[in-house]
Motif scaffolding. Sequence first.
Motif, PDB file in Angstrom:
ATOM      1  N   PRO A 148       8.871   3.728 -12.342  1.00 29.12           N
ATOM      2  CA  PRO A 148       9.226   2.294 -12.695  1.00 29.12           C
ATOM      3  C   PRO A 148       9.610   1.773 -11.121  1.00 29.12           C
ATOM      4  O   PRO A 148       9.238   0.550 -11.062  1.00 29.12           O
ATOM      5  CB  PRO A 148      10.606   2.594 -13.624  1.00 29.12           C
ATOM      6  N   ASN A 149      10.226   2.690 -10.326  1.00 31.26           N
ATOM      7  CA  ASN A 149      10.582   1.586  -9.188  1.00 31.26           C
ATOM      8  C   ASN A 149       9.363   1.450  -8.065  1.00 31.26           C
ATOM      9  O   ASN A 149       9.364   0.582  -7.445  1.00 31.26           O
ATOM     10  CB  ASN A 149      11.579   2.675  -8.298  1.00 31.26           C
ATOM     11  N   THR A 150       8.338   2.351  -7.986  1.00 31.73           N
ATOM     12  CA  THR A 150       7.272   2.027  -7.136  1.00 31.73           C
ATOM     13  C   THR A 150       6.537   0.715  -7.883  1.00 31.73           C
ATOM     14  O   THR A 150       6.058  -0.241  -7.043  1.00 31.73           O
ATOM     15  CB  THR A 150       6.149   3.163  -7.274  1.00 31.73           C
ATOM     16  N   GLY A 188      17.445   2.196 -15.018  1.00 30.66           N
ATOM     17  CA  GLY A 188      17.449   0.899 -15.537  1.00 30.66           C
ATOM     18  C   GLY A 188      18.811   0.389 -15.941  1.00 30.66           C
ATOM     19  O   GLY A 188      19.066  -0.714 -15.541  1.00 30.66           O
ATOM     20  N   LYS A 189      19.775   1.204 -16.415  1.00 31.80           N
ATOM     21  CA  LYS A 189      20.912   0.577 -17.015  1.00 31.80           C
ATOM     22  C   LYS A 189      22.161   0.837 -16.094  1.00 31.80           C
ATOM     23  O   LYS A 189      23.130   0.085 -16.050  1.00 31.80           O
ATOM     24  CB  LYS A 189      21.454   1.543 -18.377  1.00 31.80           C
ATOM     25  N   THR A 240       1.039  -1.126  -0.060  1.00 28.83           N
ATOM     26  CA  THR A 240      -0.215  -0.186   0.128  1.00 28.83           C
ATOM     27  C   THR A 240       0.941   1.267  -0.062  1.00 28.83           C
ATOM     28  O   THR A 240       0.553   2.397  -0.772  1.00 28.83           O
ATOM     29  CB  THR A 240      -0.806  -0.014   1.163  1.00 28.83           C
ATOM     30  N   GLY A 241       1.889   1.397   0.652  1.00 28.09           N
ATOM     31  CA  GLY A 241       2.935   2.556   0.584  1.00 28.09           C
ATOM     32  C   GLY A 241       3.213   2.802  -0.677  1.00 28.09           C
ATOM     33  O   GLY A 241       3.544   3.710  -1.082  1.00 28.09           O
ATOM     34  N   TYR A 242       3.861   1.740  -1.537  1.00 29.93           N
ATOM     35  CA  TYR A 242       4.428   1.924  -2.624  1.00 29.93           C
ATOM     36  C   TYR A 242       3.088   2.304  -3.788  1.00 29.93           C
ATOM     37  O   TYR A 242       3.377   3.208  -4.437  1.00 29.93           O
ATOM     38  CB  TYR A 242       4.887   0.445  -3.459  1.00 29.93           C
ATOM     39  N   MET A 243       2.119   1.696  -3.401  1.00 32.49           N
ATOM     40  CA  MET A 243       0.921   2.119  -4.389  1.00 32.49           C
ATOM     41  C   MET A 243       0.389   3.518  -4.054  1.00 32.49           C
ATOM     42  O   MET A 243       0.293   4.494  -5.141  1.00 32.49           O
ATOM     43  CB  MET A 243      -0.405   1.287  -4.022  1.00 32.49           C
ATOM     44  N   GLY A 251      20.868  -2.665  -9.285  1.00 30.40           N
ATOM     45  CA  GLY A 251      21.803  -3.517  -9.478  1.00 30.40           C
ATOM     46  C   GLY A 251      23.215  -2.969  -8.489  1.00 30.40           C
ATOM     47  O   GLY A 251      24.056  -3.873  -8.041  1.00 30.40           O
ATOM     48  N   ARG A 252      23.147  -1.710  -8.553  1.00 34.04           N
ATOM     49  CA  ARG A 252      24.395  -1.032  -7.924  1.00 34.04           C
ATOM     50  C   ARG A 252      23.773  -0.060  -6.829  1.00 34.04           C
ATOM     51  O   ARG A 252      24.457  -0.191  -5.608  1.00 34.04           O
ATOM     52  CB  ARG A 252      24.955  -0.013  -8.999  1.00 34.04           C
ATOM     53  N   VAL A 253      22.574   0.389  -6.916  1.00 32.96           N
ATOM     54  CA  VAL A 253      21.784   1.142  -5.975  1.00 32.96           C
ATOM     55  C   VAL A 253      20.564   0.326  -5.438  1.00 32.96           C
ATOM     56  O   VAL A 253      19.845   0.215  -6.671  1.00 32.96           O
ATOM     57  CB  VAL A 253      21.585   2.588  -6.243  1.00 32.96           C
ATOM     58  N   SER A 254      20.170   0.264  -4.487  1.00 35.32           N
ATOM     59  CA  SER A 254      18.658  -0.247  -4.154  1.00 35.32           C
ATOM     60  C   SER A 254      17.800   0.539  -4.867  1.00 35.32           C
ATOM     61  O   SER A 254      17.846   1.685  -4.759  1.00 35.32           O
ATOM     62  CB  SER A 254      18.609  -0.364  -2.390  1.00 35.32           C
ATOM     63  N   LEU A 255      16.602  -0.402  -4.916  1.00 32.20           N
ATOM     64  CA  LEU A 255      15.439   0.428  -5.368  1.00 32.20           C
ATOM     65  C   LEU A 255      14.811   1.278  -4.581  1.00 32.20           C
ATOM     66  O   LEU A 255      14.342   2.419  -5.087  1.00 32.20           O
ATOM     67  CB  LEU A 255      14.503  -0.410  -6.035  1.00 32.20           C
TER      68      LEU A 255
END
Length: 459
Positions: free
Chosen positions: A372-374, A313-314, A259-262, A318-322
């Motif tokens: 994109p991250n949410t 995305g690129k 719900t928080g991400y939403m 993979g290097r920084v947390s979402l």
Amino acid sequence: MPERGGQDTQGPIPTTADAEAAEAAEAPEIPEIPEPAKAATAATAALRRTGLLVTLVLGGLTALPPLSMDMYLPALPEVTDALRSPAATVQLTLTACLAGMALGQLVVGPMSDRWGRRRPLLIGMVVYVLATAVCAVAPNVELLIAFRLLQGLAGAAGIVIARAVVRDLYDGVEMARFFSTLMLISGVAPVVAPLIGGQVLRLTDWRGVFVVLTVIGVLLTAVVFKWLHETLPVERRHSGGVGEALRTMGGLLKDRVFTGYMLAGGFAFAALFAYISASPFVVQEIYGASPQTFSLLFGLNSVGLVVVGQINGKLLIGRVSLDKALGFGLAVITLAATALLLMTSGAFGEVGLAPIAAGLFVLMSAMGLAMPNTNAQALMRTPNAAGSASALLGTSSFLVGAVASPLVGIAGEATAVPMAVVQLASAVAALLCFLLLCRPWQRGPQAPTAAAGDAAPQK
């Protein structure tokens, strides 16, 4: 369960937080769907191998909403004159389309969990084409509002099912990367749409915009019919009716982190839609820009969103947390909205178009980190109810956006302050929802992926 799209590059999920473990024990139960013996059917595996084709098709589906909105934006002042209606009433044509997209997702999402992705999508696309054709010949603003609502209801199928298909095919950071790549395709629509709309207005009137949208709808329907195959195996479909769909959604809403991400994504979208709804009047009526100049500025802002989305995305994933990327994006949106409010309210004296355009560019670009991250973080928690989860994500965003739309014009067409106020309030709300409900510092570098795979979301 290991990720279907690749390995988790952000490390294992911490298990030392006793409070989170206690919450997990109280997780709401969502009706589970029997898993097939293998992770994917042959058709799904084949679709993943043709990644570029899938990206183009899904990009087209997610591009349909900005096409429906943004091609029409340069024509708003002309519609006001042609139909002899006040600007606030004409803005309801945007609100109606947005509300239709919100409510339509709420219906189509559970339908796709029950009957698969392909059939509801094709039905929605056909209805979209018919509704858009009627908009092109609407004799008055009331009929235009009604069929814009139907256009939104039908167009919702493309939005919600595209996200669900991504969840069918990918998991973990690979899903987040795909969402960022998808933004490259769907992000072209806001760049091109106002430019096309501005050129159409040079050749014909506002009705020609809907004729072009009808043609685009027909072509996209044909592409989906030929190339997008079913991605949800029969074994993973819900067999229940409305009651089970409501229970599934209720379980998702009881998941605090989901719900928080939403809500964070929904409020960020409200800040975005405040810009979409108000900018034609702010840029053209208040600051005196031509429709072509407005189209170019709108396209430049969309380029910023796409570029930042690709950096996300690129380079970052993979290097920084979402969560870190998301938090940074929401903070930048809040700062940009604060600057816009100070400029439009006269705190820096009288400012021209350039500073306002710069503030809007920064705000729009930061959406490339937020959107994109949410979506990815929320959908990671819902492998067994991707359609319903996608519906809730989309519905919340579009409903909040529909509420924001009329508020930006509440003080008339002579001031941009309401737009900035709505953007700042939405940005602050998004940041608070992320911090208070998602609590990323309690869950380590990456959100849990629904108990590492196929269980119900954790609370």
